[in-house]
Enzyme design. Structure first.
Site, mmCIF file in Angstrom:
data_model
loop_
_atom_site.group_PDB
_atom_site.id
_atom_site.type_symbol
_atom_site.label_atom_id
_atom_site.label_comp_id
_atom_site.label_asym_id
_atom_site.label_seq_id
_atom_site.Cartn_x
_atom_site.Cartn_y
_atom_site.Cartn_z
ATOM 1 N N GLU A 221 -68.970 30.408 -10.583
ATOM 2 C CA GLU A 221 -68.015 30.749 -11.652
ATOM 3 C C GLU A 221 -68.259 32.097 -12.329
ATOM 4 O O GLU A 221 -68.387 32.181 -13.553
ATOM 5 C CB GLU A 221 -67.991 29.634 -12.710
ATOM 6 C CG GLU A 221 -67.578 28.287 -12.144
ATOM 7 C CD GLU A 221 -67.276 27.231 -13.225
ATOM 8 O OE1 GLU A 221 -67.740 27.402 -14.359
ATOM 9 O OE2 GLU A 221 -66.553 26.263 -12.913
ATOM 10 N N GLU A 341 -64.320 22.751 -6.868
ATOM 11 C CA GLU A 341 -64.624 21.851 -7.986
ATOM 12 C C GLU A 341 -63.314 21.369 -8.572
ATOM 13 O O GLU A 341 -62.408 22.180 -8.802
ATOM 14 C CB GLU A 341 -65.384 22.569 -9.120
ATOM 15 C CG GLU A 341 -66.830 22.877 -8.837
ATOM 16 C CD GLU A 341 -67.575 23.389 -10.080
ATOM 17 O OE1 GLU A 341 -67.138 23.127 -11.221
ATOM 18 O OE2 GLU A 341 -68.606 24.062 -9.890
#
Ligand SMILES: *[C@@H]1O[C@H](CO)[C@@H](O)[C@H](O)[C@H]1NC(C)=O
Ligand SMILES: *[C@@H]1O[C@H](CO)[C@@H](O)[C@H](O)[C@H]1NC(C)=O
Ligand SMILES: *[C@@H]1O[C@H](CO)[C@@H](O)[C@H](O)[C@H]1NC(C)=O
Length: 439
Positions: A221, A341
């Site tokens: 991320e 995710e």
């Protein structure tokens, strides 16, 4: 005789049973000498995942997958008495027909650190990672290994910045110095090189030569808000992906992006969850276009990303979000898109587990449709699965998949649906026949 669609697809002739009979005999021998499996490596994941345009390829066939995240595996494995939990998780994943797991291959400076300080490694923790990789191979699961965290958990970029300052390097206090500073880039490259060239103490195979590893993920991320132009992160990704390829040309590489579109991406800007998502110094299209990046990743957290806490609204967002990224993969990037995710928090007002199932189903359905049409949406990894007795490692998104029958079935059905399109991998045909026969 009634034949399930899968057994029809798999043939069901005498030759196949002969092959399966022989294979199960090998499996029996293998299991009987389980402790001697050094040298027996490569039973289940013997070939590297490749890419052809928008599709992943395994053994010459398109590969669409159903998988999961268990970020905690290496950390948990340091204590040898807990290793059965890792085996249980991987075994259960395989039983559910899952073929890919994403997990952390980093722990920088925190408790049970793999990297204690720049260039100093804890052999005990490296062996724990060795175990995860070896056990995944045994269970026929391929791993996506992430190399550093943007967030502070397990050290992350904040820890790298702290190390640099401790060595007297003058830096601003921003943890984004991780991306700018040449000394920190050097620390990270050194870390990457050590992991990629690590020789697994269980199998004797260097990580860079091990087909159990599906791909390397540069950073979980990444955000670099201090440079909203995006140039800093772009430059970092170019340098690091090129560096990984120079050491390890066998494996695929991805960035680890959440999927947000940048401010100059006029075509896609309106697909972001909210305005702030354009100001994080990343742009999904530009970052994923880099030639040393093999596929793109997307995360899906509608309840965390939006102030509108309306479940139906969030489900519509999820559809649009996935479809826009799959279109990017097919038209602009010409690369596979992996939904690495997705999760729904149990802290939401009016949370109910059946909501989660609806949310999961929207995602699995879109992926299934993509697979049926040979599109770029290549696989999904739910965040996250844990086993019983792991409360400390759970978060608001984790589930024990076998605790709720309907959830368990939803995921196994996805494995079977995908197998009906593409067939099971040869090593898993027997299991899939059993798993999918009743459906
Ligand atoms: C790659 O994909 C193209 C079509 O997109 C196909 O014609 C070709 O056969 C594929 N190559 C391999 C090795 O699968
Ligand atoms: C960045 O560093 C500050 C402390 O300087 C910390 O509070 C913050 O959580 C860090 N952010 C991330 C994403 O690590
Ligand atoms: C998808 O590709 C496979 C071969 O790679 C082919 O057999 C199949 O017909 C294709 N399906 C569609 C809908 O194009």
């Amino acid at each position: 005789m009634y034949k399930s669609p899968l057994s029809r697809m798999l043939g069901g002739n005498g030759m196949l049973y002969a092959v399966i009979g022989f294979a199960s005999c090998l499996v029996f021998i293998y299991m009987s000498f389980g402790d001697l499996w050094i040298g027996f490596h490569g039973r289940s994941t013997s070939s590297f995942v490749k890419r052809n345009g928008t599709q992943f390829i395994v053994d010459g066939r398109p590969f669409y997958f159903n998988g999961w995240n268990s970020y905690w595996m290496m950390d948990h494995c340091v204590d040898e008495s807990r290793r059965p939990r890792i085996r249980e998780m991987l075994q259960t994943g395989a039983k559910m027909g899952l073929t890919v797991c994403r997990t952390w291959a980093f722990n920088d400076g925190a408790y049970n650190a793999l990297q204690i300080s720049p260039g100093r490694f804890d052999e005990r923790v490296f062996r724990a990672l060795d175990y995860v990789v070896a056990e995944a191979n045994r269970q026929g699961i391929r791993l996506i290994l992430s190399l550093v965290n943007n967030l502070q958990a397990y050290g992350g970029k904040t820890q790298y910045v702290k190390w640099a300052r401790e060595e007297g390097i003058a830096l601003s206090s921003s943890n984004d110095s991780f991306f700018y500073d040449p000394s920190i880039r050097h620390y990270f490259k050194n870390y990457v090189k050590t992991v990629l060239t690590r020789k697994n103490t269980f199998t004797g195979i260097e990580y860079r030569d091990d087909p159990t590893i599906f791909a390397w993920e540069l950073i979980n991320e990444p955000r670099c808000s201090t440079d909203p132009s995006g140039d800093t992160l772009q430059d970092w990704i170019e340098e690091m992906s090129y560096f990984v390829k120079s050491i390890d040309p066998n494996h695929l590489v991805t960035v680890g992006l959440e999927g947000f579109y940048g401010p100059k991406n006029s075509k896609r800007l309106s697909f972001n969850p909210e305005y702030w998502a354009a100001d994080l110094g990343s742009d999904f299209t530009r970052n994923s276009m880099i030639s040393t990046i093999d596929f793109a990743s997307v995360h899906i957290y509608p309840d965390h990303w939006s102030h509108i806490q309306n479940f139906e609204y969030n489900l519509r967002f999820v559809s649009k979000w996935m479809i826009s990224h799959i279109e990017d993969g097919d038209k602009d990037l010409k690369k596979p898109i992996m939904f690495t995710e997705f999760g729904l928090s149990n802290e939401d007002l009016d949370f109910d587990p059946s909501q989660r199932e609806r949310f999961y189903k929207v995602i699995l359905d879109i992926l299934h449709k993509s697979a049926k049409r040979n599109k770029s949406g290549a696989g999904t990894l739910v965040w996250q699965f844990v086993v019983e007795g792991m409360e400390d490692f759970n978060d608001k998104f984790g589930i024990v998949p076998w605790k709720r029958q309907s959830t368990y079935q939803l995921f196994t059905e996805q494995s079977c649906r995908l197998a009906r399109i593409q067939g099971a991998l040869p090593s898993q045909e027997k299991h899939f026949k059993k798993l999918c026969a009743q459906r």
